[in-house]
Design an enzyme around this catalytic site. Structure first.
Site, PDB file in Angstrom:
ATOM      1  N   GLU A 142      11.426  -8.528 -20.963  1.00  0.00           N
ATOM      2  CA  GLU A 142      12.689  -8.607 -20.215  1.00  0.00           C
ATOM      3  C   GLU A 142      13.422  -9.919 -20.437  1.00  0.00           C
ATOM      4  O   GLU A 142      13.554 -10.746 -19.519  1.00  0.00           O
ATOM      5  CB  GLU A 142      12.438  -8.373 -18.720  1.00  0.00           C
ATOM      6  N   GLU A 303       8.521   0.565 -18.468  1.00  0.00           N
ATOM      7  CA  GLU A 303       8.002   0.411 -17.105  1.00  0.00           C
ATOM      8  C   GLU A 303       8.761   1.395 -16.228  1.00  0.00           C
ATOM      9  O   GLU A 303       9.971   1.248 -16.031  1.00  0.00           O
ATOM     10  CB  GLU A 303       8.226  -1.019 -16.593  1.00  0.00           C
TER      11      GLU A 303
HETATM   12  C1  GAL Z   1       9.532  -5.971 -14.196  1.00  0.00           C
HETATM   13  C2  GAL Z   1       8.642  -6.807 -15.108  1.00  0.00           C
HETATM   14  C3  GAL Z   1       7.181  -6.579 -14.819  1.00  0.00           C
HETATM   15  C4  GAL Z   1       6.943  -6.683 -13.344  1.00  0.00           C
HETATM   16  C5  GAL Z   1       7.792  -5.666 -12.633  1.00  0.00           C
HETATM   17  C6  GAL Z   1       7.554  -5.675 -11.145  1.00  0.00           C
HETATM   18  O1  GAL Z   1      10.820  -6.478 -14.139  1.00  0.00           O
HETATM   19  O2  GAL Z   1       8.882  -6.524 -16.464  1.00  0.00           O
HETATM   20  O3  GAL Z   1       6.401  -7.526 -15.511  1.00  0.00           O
HETATM   21  O4  GAL Z   1       7.279  -7.948 -12.931  1.00  0.00           O
HETATM   22  O5  GAL Z   1       9.140  -5.953 -12.871  1.00  0.00           O
HETATM   23  O6  GAL Z   1       8.205  -4.655 -10.498  1.00  0.00           O
END
Ligand code: GAL
Length: 670
Positions: A142, A303
């Site tokens: 990110e 994710e």
């Molecule tokens: C995302 C990030 C992850 C984790 C997640 C938590 O933005 O890439 O590593 O932090 O959020 O919800």
């Protein structure tokens, strides 16, 4: 298709791994992403590399048929590196150095950091680049997130000056391009040029825009440094991606993606502190952005939220059905793989309250069962579904530089670029019109309507492209405050809307900025598509003087009562609309229905909160139907024919009712 989880084996005792993997297999997982925060483990001491922990985890996973995506660990430079080279830390606008202790604590402009990046990425890809089990790479994590997109330190200033030298060649042309004669800002040496740290009030707007461009380029080149190393040592069939966060930050996803095989995205419809999820349109718009980033190519959700999230504050608990709905929504809009964040909630560290498929106790429960059912269904039809295509008839124009120009000068305290982009994108979403988000380089042919929201900073090439598109018969929707600025961020010297005047058939001699809490009113003109409608006019009022344009609505208040607010112009074979203010959803709904009907755009009216997304291939049509409401059922009229539920083979004809949060994929042979 690939469906997996984000797994952090380093956060659990090794004795737990076999049980994790047993459960993953039971779930149906076929890929995991790992290692993106594992630098300290892989290089515990400078120059001494040790991949043994990940080797063991990868062995176990792959023995069980699970493939691997590896993240390069550069989002978390280890403590030994920061102790040795504190100068790689970023600096904020106030000159405060961001400390070690969270993540993303580096500036991409540090040559030292780039050297360390090269080493760790090289060692990692030399170690794993030929593995048949590793199918892909994610660079970093990110970029730009947590406000790490802009840094204002010494290394940044030097790099900015160098970037400006390359762009402008001479100080004379830089001074001219920034209008530095204003307030005695003329630079006589490159070294005098500041990064935009704190000043009394505001910096020169042209400098600020260039600073954003510079920050974005710096990240693109940092990413390229990684992709070049990965390409040197990785097997050809290992893909390279990055998991983007789509905001208006100084990261140019479009440019960066040219160096990636595919785009990834992290999908969090709700996060820490939020009382409820963002709107269905807001989630959809991020998927449309991802799909548009590489010209319609499928993307990965690296994710996908699977539990309540948050650091010190936890957000809304996703309801039963939400994981499925958000997964299907992503796939229907272009995701070709889904990786759930995260396998299990951590018991320590900043993210103790980022819940996953498993919670802290590690037991398979409700969320596990929901994901299991999703995977079982997708095993049945997922491959066919993702190999079908999404065909848009509408395009919404998004230009990052325009977003930055608005960030620099919002002109009203009620203005927010994302909110205003959404204002003009959402009505198309609500009408379930298939919509692409396009950029200045996109080809407009084939679209029946193009929405160009808050087009403040104009781009000459796009001005010409949209003019020709309209002239040849296209329909264009412009919103307020269009045509105002040129590329240096200077205001144009012609009467507004400048380059758009001929196609819109209007002139704007005056305008008013409205602040939060202030509004005017707009009423539809009788005889027009807006007859009988009324709306608040917020944020901005362009006082429109029609030239060749027809008036669809006018202001009902203030000294400009009776002045045109919304117009429609025939231009060549096309039609060009101009909406002079931030108007209500209801008015836009009526207006877009009229526009789409005239332009021949297919759309389907559903109850608010019900989304339909169509995909097709040579043999079949897929209709993903989603009821985002947690409370209301939704009645739906299906297009003609017999529709089969792709997972359960139930048949549906005509009318159907969706329960709250019900999601289905219906399919019909062509
Ligand atoms: C995302 C990030 C992850 C984790 C997640 C938590 O933005 O890439 O590593 O932090 O959020 O919800």
């Amino acid at each position: 298709m690939f469906i997996g989880v984000d797994y952090y084996p380093e956060q659990w005792p090794e004795s737990r791994w076999p049980e994790d993997i047993r459960l993953m297999k039971e779930l149906g997982v076929n890929v995991v992403r790992l290692a993106e925060f594992g630098w300290q483990l892989m290089e515990p001491v400078e120059g001494k590399f040790d991949f043994s922990l990940y080797d063991r985890a990868i062995d176990l996973l792959t023995q069980n048929g699970i493939k691997i995506v590896l993240g390069t660990p550069t989002a978390t430079p280890p403590a030994w590196l920061i102790k040795k080279h504190p100068e790689i830390l970023p600096v904020d606008q106030n000159g405060v150095t961001i400390s070690f202790g969270a993540r993303r604590h580096y500036t991409v402009n540090s040559e030292i950091y780039r050297e360390y990046t090269k080493k760790i990425v090289t060692e990692m890809v030399k170690h794993y680049g030929q593995s048949e089990h590793v199918i892909g790479w994610q660079t970093d994590n990110e970029y730009g997130h947590e406000k790490s997109d802009r840094s204002y330190g010494e290394a940044d200033q030097k790099a900015f000056q160098q970037w400006l030298k390359e762009k402008y060649q001479t100080l004379e042309s830089l001074n001219e391009a920034w209008g530095t004669v204003f307030w005695s800002q003329t630079y006589t040496q490159w070294e005098q040029i500041p990064v935009p740290r704190k000043v009394y009030q505001e910096h020169n707007s042209s400098l600020l825009l260039d600073f954003n461009r510079f920050c974005a380029d710096a990240y693109t080149s940092y990413n390229k440094l990684q992709t070049e190393i990965l390409r040197n040592f990785a097997k050809e069939d290992q893909f390279i991606t990055h998991n983007f966060v789509y905001t208006d930050q100084a990261i140019n996803q479009w440019e960066m993606s040219k160096d990636l095989d595919l785009v990834s995205f992290d999908n969090y419809p709700v996060w820490g502190g939020l009382a409820e999820p963002i709107t269905p349109a807001a989630i959809a718009h991020q998927h449309d952005l991802c799909r548009g980033t590489k010209d319609g190519k499928g993307f990965w959700v690296m994710e996908e939220l699977s539990g309540a999230q948050g650091w010190s504050k936890i957000g809304y608990l996703p309801r039963p059905g939400h994981i499925k709905l958000w997964t299907y929504q992503a796939i229907s809009r272009g995701a070709e793989a889904i990786v759930y964040f995260r396998w299990r909630a951590a018991q320590f560290g900043t993210e103790e309250f980022c819940h996953g498929i498993l919670d802290h106790d590690g037991l398979p429960k409700r969320k596990f069962n929901e994901v299991k059912e999703i995977i079982q269904s997708l095993n049945k039809f997922g491959d066919d579904w993702i190999s079908s295509y999404y065909k848009a008839e509408v395009a919404a124009y998004y230009d990052l530089e325009n977003a930055w120009a608005w960030q620099i000068q919002p002109q009203s305290n009620a203005f927010d670029h994302k909110q205003e982009f959404m204002r003009y994108y959402s009505p198309a979403h609500r009408l379930n019109a298939m919509t692409d988000i396009i950029s200045k380089d996109s080809n407009l042919e084939g679209y029946k309507a193009v929405i160009v929201p808050v087009y403040f900073l104009t781009n000459p090439a796009f001005n010409e492209k949209i003019r020709q598109y309209a002239e040849k018969g296209g329909t264009v929707i412009f919103s307020y405050r269009s045509g105002v600025k040129e590329q240096n961020n200077f205001v144009i010297g012609e009467t507004l809307p400048g380059a758009l005047a001929e196609m819109t058939g209007i002139k704007i001699h005056e305008y008013e900025s409205l602040q939060s809490g202030q509004s005017n009113k707009i009423t539809g003109k009788s005889g027009s598509v807006l007859e009988g409608t009324e709306s608040e006019a917020l944020i901005w009022c362009d006082l429109i003087e029609p030239d060749t344009a027809e008036v669809l609505a006018e202001y009902a208040g203030s000294f400009y009562k009776g002045t045109a607010a919304i117009t429609k112009n025939q231009f060549g074979k096309g039609t060009v609309y101009y909406i002079g203010s931030a108007v209500d959803e209801a008015l836009l709904h009526t207006l877009y229905k009229g526009i789409f009907s005239e332009a021949g755009v297919s759309f389907t009216e559903t109850q608010n909160g019900t989304e339909l997304v169509k995909r097709e291939n040579d043999g079949a049509v897929y209709l993903c139907v989603m009821n985002h409401s947690t409370e209301n059922t939704s009645a739906l009229s299906l297009p003609d024919g017999k529709w089969m539920d792709a997972a359960s083979d139930e048949a549906f004809f005509g009318e159907m009712t969706l329960q709250p949060l019900e999601t289905r994929v219906l399919t019909k042979k062509k």
